[in-house]
Design a protein around this motif. Structure first.
Motif, mmCIF file in Angstrom:
data_model
loop_
_atom_site.group_PDB
_atom_site.id
_atom_site.type_symbol
_atom_site.label_atom_id
_atom_site.label_comp_id
_atom_site.label_asym_id
_atom_site.label_seq_id
_atom_site.Cartn_x
_atom_site.Cartn_y
_atom_site.Cartn_z
ATOM 1 N N VAL A 194 13.610 -7.345 -2.313
ATOM 2 C CA VAL A 194 13.604 -5.885 -2.451
ATOM 3 C C VAL A 194 12.542 -5.468 -3.468
ATOM 4 O O VAL A 194 11.771 -4.538 -3.245
ATOM 5 C CB VAL A 194 15.001 -5.382 -2.873
ATOM 6 C CG1 VAL A 194 14.959 -3.914 -3.238
ATOM 7 C CG2 VAL A 194 15.995 -5.608 -1.747
ATOM 8 N N ALA A 195 12.472 -6.195 -4.578
ATOM 9 C CA ALA A 195 11.516 -5.827 -5.634
ATOM 10 C C ALA A 195 10.082 -5.984 -5.145
ATOM 11 O O ALA A 195 9.222 -5.159 -5.460
ATOM 12 C CB ALA A 195 11.750 -6.700 -6.861
ATOM 13 N N GLU A 196 9.819 -7.036 -4.408
ATOM 14 C CA GLU A 196 8.433 -7.308 -4.028
ATOM 15 C C GLU A 196 7.975 -6.477 -2.842
ATOM 16 O O GLU A 196 6.790 -6.249 -2.658
ATOM 17 C CB GLU A 196 8.269 -8.801 -3.693
ATOM 18 C CG GLU A 196 8.533 -9.732 -4.858
ATOM 19 C CD GLU A 196 7.539 -9.527 -6.000
ATOM 20 O OE1 GLU A 196 6.393 -9.128 -5.724
ATOM 21 O OE2 GLU A 196 7.919 -9.761 -7.164
ATOM 22 N N LEU A 197 8.911 -6.068 -1.998
ATOM 23 C CA LEU A 197 8.526 -5.420 -0.749
ATOM 24 C C LEU A 197 8.557 -3.900 -0.821
ATOM 25 O O LEU A 197 7.735 -3.225 -0.209
ATOM 26 C CB LEU A 197 9.466 -5.917 0.365
ATOM 27 C CG LEU A 197 9.193 -5.424 1.775
ATOM 28 C CD1 LEU A 197 7.903 -6.035 2.299
ATOM 29 C CD2 LEU A 197 10.346 -5.771 2.704
ATOM 30 N N CYS A 198 9.515 -3.342 -1.589
ATOM 31 C CA CYS A 198 9.806 -1.923 -1.438
ATOM 32 C C CYS A 198 9.009 -1.039 -2.400
ATOM 33 O O CYS A 198 8.659 -1.448 -3.499
ATOM 34 C CB CYS A 198 11.289 -1.669 -1.648
ATOM 35 S SG CYS A 198 12.272 -2.549 -0.456
ATOM 36 N N HIS A 199 8.757 0.180 -1.946
ATOM 37 C CA HIS A 199 8.086 1.169 -2.782
ATOM 38 C C HIS A 199 9.052 1.804 -3.762
ATOM 39 O O HIS A 199 8.687 2.181 -4.856
ATOM 40 C CB HIS A 199 7.476 2.267 -1.914
ATOM 41 C CG HIS A 199 6.407 1.748 -1.002
ATOM 42 N ND1 HIS A 199 6.315 2.112 0.318
ATOM 43 C CD2 HIS A 199 5.416 0.870 -1.219
ATOM 44 C CE1 HIS A 199 5.290 1.498 0.869
ATOM 45 N NE2 HIS A 199 4.729 0.735 -0.044
ATOM 46 N N ARG A 200 10.266 1.976 -3.293
ATOM 47 C CA ARG A 200 11.276 2.619 -4.105
ATOM 48 C C ARG A 200 12.578 1.865 -3.881
ATOM 49 O O ARG A 200 12.809 1.366 -2.779
ATOM 50 C CB ARG A 200 11.444 4.074 -3.643
ATOM 51 C CG ARG A 200 11.667 5.085 -4.727
ATOM 52 C CD ARG A 200 11.104 6.455 -4.304
ATOM 53 N NE ARG A 200 11.407 6.833 -2.938
ATOM 54 C CZ ARG A 200 12.503 7.492 -2.560
ATOM 55 N NH1 ARG A 200 13.426 7.833 -3.427
ATOM 56 N NH2 ARG A 200 12.692 7.821 -1.299
ATOM 57 N N VAL A 201 13.411 1.763 -4.879
ATOM 58 C CA VAL A 201 14.657 1.003 -4.728
ATOM 59 C C VAL A 201 15.837 1.831 -5.212
ATOM 60 O O VAL A 201 15.788 2.422 -6.295
ATOM 61 C CB VAL A 201 14.599 -0.321 -5.524
ATOM 62 C CG1 VAL A 201 15.933 -1.053 -5.420
ATOM 63 C CG2 VAL A 201 13.477 -1.213 -5.016
ATOM 64 N N HIS B 85 0.885 -1.166 0.000
ATOM 65 C CA HIS B 85 0.000 0.000 0.000
ATOM 66 C C HIS B 85 0.911 1.201 0.000
ATOM 67 O O HIS B 85 1.702 1.351 0.920
ATOM 68 C CB HIS B 85 -0.908 0.112 1.219
ATOM 69 C CG HIS B 85 -1.161 -1.176 1.923
ATOM 70 N ND1 HIS B 85 -0.963 -1.353 3.262
ATOM 71 C CD2 HIS B 85 -1.610 -2.352 1.454
ATOM 72 C CE1 HIS B 85 -1.265 -2.573 3.607
ATOM 73 N NE2 HIS B 85 -1.664 -3.213 2.529
ATOM 74 N N LEU B 86 0.754 2.011 -1.012
ATOM 75 C CA LEU B 86 1.630 3.173 -1.065
ATOM 76 C C LEU B 86 1.072 4.289 -0.221
ATOM 77 O O LEU B 86 -0.108 4.606 -0.299
ATOM 78 C CB LEU B 86 1.788 3.629 -2.512
ATOM 79 C CG LEU B 86 3.242 3.802 -2.905
ATOM 80 C CD1 LEU B 86 3.386 3.676 -4.385
ATOM 81 C CD2 LEU B 86 3.816 5.091 -2.422
ATOM 82 N N SER B 87 1.936 4.816 0.617
ATOM 83 C CA SER B 87 1.480 5.892 1.478
ATOM 84 C C SER B 87 1.383 7.175 0.665
ATOM 85 O O SER B 87 2.252 7.474 -0.144
ATOM 86 C CB SER B 87 2.466 6.062 2.628
ATOM 87 O OG SER B 87 2.262 7.299 3.230
ATOM 88 N N THR B 88 0.303 7.916 0.881
ATOM 89 C CA THR B 88 0.145 9.174 0.150
ATOM 90 C C THR B 88 0.805 10.323 0.894
ATOM 91 O O THR B 88 1.020 11.393 0.347
ATOM 92 C CB THR B 88 -1.343 9.501 -0.046
ATOM 93 O OG1 THR B 88 -1.993 9.322 1.216
ATOM 94 C CG2 THR B 88 -1.962 8.601 -1.090
ATOM 95 N N ASN B 89 1.107 10.054 2.178
ATOM 96 C CA ASN B 89 1.743 11.076 2.991
ATOM 97 C C ASN B 89 3.197 11.209 2.566
ATOM 98 O O ASN B 89 3.968 10.266 2.635
ATOM 99 C CB ASN B 89 1.660 10.649 4.460
ATOM 100 C CG ASN B 89 2.092 11.759 5.376
ATOM 101 O OD1 ASN B 89 2.867 12.628 4.991
ATOM 102 N ND2 ASN B 89 1.593 11.721 6.590
#
Lengths: 523, 348
Positions: free
Chosen positions: A476-483, A269-273
């Protein structure tokens, strides 16, 4: 060249190198292995997978003669029954490479290779240095690599150490003949992914030379890639043997766990904050130079790269306690000066990659290790209330599904995954504003890995900025929002949410190698 | 007073941090057989039981000499200095550091009082100056070990040697007997048949017992001694605790010097070495009793009295003097060895 020509014949040969028949084992009346059957052909790489505690290590220890199997168990090597417990497995053509490798740091490669066979010499006889070096070189040549026999092991990279342990195993079983068995117990657990790929190629070469390999690993994609067949253990039962070619990761994991794992990785879930939580500017120290990045509230930021590119140092530089760093680290506008105290004060918490070295007092219990940073909480009537401490530890262990829920059990009695959950419980209880994770799922089985990733996801949802530093590009690819990808101490590329994929991370990481030969054990 | 955290105490962790051998222990957690479980519950109580057995056997063998109240008083009184020094040394030991300078600090502070009194300094000034030696040495030891990173065994061995030399300098190499009468009076005061040093030792033991077992401070020291890097990363002020531990052990040692010189009325500057090994032995023997693998107060006390009972009993039975050293050494090796055995049986 001759070997390649002979290759197909071994595959057809019907005499298996090793047969494990109805092997059972009980400890104090508790059965941990139930009539396990396995057979491995010469030239086959056979994978053995299972969760922690499923009996893999017990089976290996029976093969190595450490444990005695229950009556009725039989083991055949090249069709000949072996009397159990197996004495001197090396003489039967079977050698085991243990996870910790058991190398002597201060001794040379040749000494480490020779020592387990007593250098094939009477106890007081002269050891010929030249002969030992020649043996190591020729062993290396069969695998297509050259390693200086005179180098001390302390100078070697982790991958080269694994190579030394494998050479030793080859020496133990004797040279060149087919039908020999080598068992590898998680040889790649401590290796970053690119180096482990090279090690796996080595296994293939060994198999081509006619050696039967039993390969144990938690890394499912490696097992699927390198093995011919895969056997799955679950709570001491062999639940199946599959051809690797026709199997998928989820199928194997389902067999291992006995239930559907579901979507393995938690949803992003990407945080909008976008309020900036962590700001790093021009961080410079040792292998790291001029690294700058920011992380938002609720964001999971991944940092990855090949081994030695500097990303491994970043969490420790931010969390402090190492040498004073150059550059600025800012948490919610508060400067962190590189001391552990100021980092703690700003709300930075670290989950170190090496739990046993950096997180635990191994002489202590689970509860003692868990409650350490906030012991004051249990202060009641001029003393630490052991009742309150215990109740707290029990409820935390339940909450993070640590098994068993036994606060007074020594920390060393817990499996790697459960130890990691205990570290996470301790860290998250302090409500970190910035959570630094170094290799969060290293040496952890699939079920626990999923639970740990969910815990990380929850921490981000609750508002922490999470930094995941890992060499596992899939994770890293599956978990992170940005790499962010590091190359020689600098950030070489940054992937936004829609650009992230495992292949991309791998290829961007490997870019660092262009024009470079960093092949472990070869020159 | 002792709150046992249940099975937490039943373990045989070696004193030196030892890497865990297997990452995958899940399958064998249930592996301990019933017999070895019994062994592991006996483990913490082996040394206390040995103390009881020895005491009862000697009382039976020599009822008129050993098994008397007077003899018990003599034995306990004779160990007062050792108790105080052992309490001093287990503080840094718990935090993972040796402080071998304890006995030299004691002797130096004793000699200082004597020398200052001989030069007609007021007794109060002499005593305060003498006691201040301890914290000063503690600060220096802390500096050498924590700030300069010299191994604690080596650094405090060095300060031990230097301080012994200073004691010889101050005393002129001969026994000093010029102590203020007030100090001698206080030190030889008795209550319930035990002299002041005995009571002071017990009170300090009680205080340390409380700090070690019931306060965060005791747990922090254990953690620092067990894994310094992990303690630092967990946010403990490792260096401050280690320095503090040296200061505490120095202060306790110089206070011991005060009581020691008052009780004896004379101090031999070369007597230091006789007071170094017994506290170290007691501390390590104590770590194999009651709380296995941890330096603890009760275990140390039991160890001291075990050695005292054994030696006194053997002497009263008329056994030759060389037995004393042999007994001391055998007790240490035997007890620590047994603990390892219990520990191994429990973890198999």
């Amino acid at each position: 060249m001759l070997l390649v020509a002979v290759l197909p014949r071994w595959r057809e040969m019907s005499t298996p190198a090793v047969v494990v028949k109805d092997v059972s084992k009980s400890f104090a009346g508790v059965r941990v292995l139930h009539s396990v059957n396995l057979s491995i052909a010469p030239g086959e790489i056979h994978g053995l997978v299972g969760e922690n505690g499923s009996g893999k290590s017990t089976l290996v220890k029976i093969l190595g003669g450490v444990h005695t199997a229950d009556p009725g168990s039989e083991i055949f090597l090249c069709d000949e029954p072996v009397s159990l417990p197996m004495r001197d497995p090396g003489r039967h053509g079977l050698a085991i490479v243990h996870q910790d490798l058991a190398l002597v740091e201060s001794m040379s490669v040749a000494d480490n290779v020779g020592i387990s066979t007593g250098f094939d010499r009477p106890l007081a006889a002269h050891i010929s240095r030249r002969r030992e070096h020649r043996i190591v070189r020729s062993l290396g040549e069969t695998l297509g690599l050259s390693l200086d026999p005179a180098r001390p092991v302390s100078e070697l990279t982790p991958a080269e150490r694994s190579v030394v342990a494998i050479l030793r195993a080859l020496r133990q079983v004797g040279e060149g003949r087919s039908g020999h068995v080598i068992v590898l117990d998680e040889p790649t657990a401590a290796l970053p992914r690119d180096e482990s790929i090279r090690l796996l190629e080595l296994l293939r070469t060994m198999a081509r030379n006619g050696i039967a390999v039993l390969y144990i690993s938690h890394r499912m994609h490696e097992v699927l890639n390198v093995c011919d067949r895969i056997s799955i253990l679950r709570s001491g039962h062999l639940v199946g043997t599959r051809d690797a070619a026709g199997s998928t990761e989820s199928e194997i994991v389902r067999l291992m766990l006995g239930y559907e794992l579901g979507a393995f990785y938690p949803e992003k879930h990407l945080s909008t904050n976008t309020a900036i939580r962590l700001e790093v500017r021009n961080l410079t120290h040792g292998a790291v130079s001029h690294v700058s990045f920011t992380a938002h509230k609720g964001e999971i930021l991944g940092i990855t790269g090949l081994a030695g590119m500097g990303h491994d140092d970043i969490p420790y530089l931010i969390a402090g306690g190492r040498a004073r760093l150059k550059g600025e680290v800012c948490v919610n506008g508060v400067m962190v000066d590189g001391s552990a105290k100021s980092a703690k004060h700003a709300g930075v918490e670290l989950v170190p990659g090496n739990r046993q070295r950096d997180a635990f007092w191994l002489g202590g219990t689970a509860s003692e290790n868990m409650t350490l940073p906030y012991l004051g909480k249990f202060w009641q009537g001029l003393r630490i209330s052991s009742r309150r401490e215990r109740a707290f530890a029990e409820s935390e262990m339940r909450r993070y599904s640590v098994r068993p829920v036994a606060p007074s059990l020594e920390i060393t009695k817990f499996s790697g995954g459960n130890q990691q959950k205990i570290v996470l419980a301790r860290t998250l209880h302090q409500d970190p504003r910035v959570l630094l994770l170094h290799e969060p799922t290293q040496g952890v089985d699939a079920g626990a890995k999923k639970e740990i990733l969910n815990i990380v996801r929850r921490a981000a949802d609750e508002g922490a900025a999470v930094l995941v530093v890992s060499s596992d590009s899939e994770e890293v690819a599956e978990l992170c929002h940005r790499v962010l990808i590091m190359r020689y101490g600098r950030i070489s590329s940054s992937l936004s949410p829609d650009e992230i994929s495992e292949d991309r991370i791998l290829s961007l990481s490997q870019c660092a190698l262009v024009g470079q030969t960093r092949i472990p054990g070869t020159s | 007073m002792q709150t046992n955290t249940g099975p937490a105490a039943d373990r045989g962790v070696p004193l030196s941090p030892e890497p865990a051998t297997s990452a995958e222990t899940g399958g064998h957690a249930a592996g301990g057989s019933r017999a070895s479980l019994r062994l592991s519950t006996v483990g913490p109580w082996a040394v206390p039981m040995l103390l009881c057995i020895l005491f009862i056997s000697f009382s039976v063998l020599a009822p008129r000499t050993f098994g008397t109240l007077a003899n018990v008083r003599v034995m306990i009184g004779g160990q007062a200095t050792i108790v105080l020094l052992a309490m001093a040394i287990i503080v840094p030991l718990r935090a993972g550091d040796f402080d071998l300078s304890i006995s030299a600090v004691m002797i130096l502070s004793g000699c200082t009082i004597g020398a200052l009194s001989a030069h007609n300094y007021p007794p109060a000034v002499a005593c305060v100056l003498a006691v201040l030696i301890g914290p000063a040495v503690g600060v220096i030891n802390g500096l050498l070990v924590v700030s300069f990173g010299i191994d604690s065994f080596i650094a405090t061995l060095g300060s031990l040697t230097i301080l012994s030399g200073l004691a010889t300098l101050i005393s002129g190499g001969s026994t000093i007997a010029t102590f203020p009468t007030g100090l001698i009076d206080i030190a030889s005061q008795t209550f319930l048949g035990f002299a002041t040093p005995v009571w002071v030792g017990w009170i300090i033991a009680l205080l340390l017992l409380y700090i070690f077992e019931l306060t965060p401070c005791g747990r922090y020291l254990l953690f620092i001694g067990g894994n310094r890097d992990a303690a630092r990363l967990a946010g403990l002020r490792v260096n401050a605790f280690r320095r503090g531990a040296f200061i505490v052990s120095g202060t306790l040692s110089s206070m011991t010097g005060l009581l020691f010189s008052g009780a004896l009325g004379s101090v031999d500057p070369s007597a230091g070495s006789a007071y170094l090994l017994p506290p170290v032995t007691a501390a390590f023997l104590g770590a194999s009793a009651i709380k296995l693998g941890r330096f603890n107060v009760l275990g140390t006390l039991v160890a001291i009295y075990l050695l005292a009972v054994g030696i006194t009993g053997l002497q009263l039975l008329g056994i030759q003097n060389w037995i004393v050293d042999v007994f001391n050494g055998a007790c240490l090796i035997g007890a620590v060895g047994l603990t390892r055995l219990f520990g191994r049986a429990a973890s198999r």
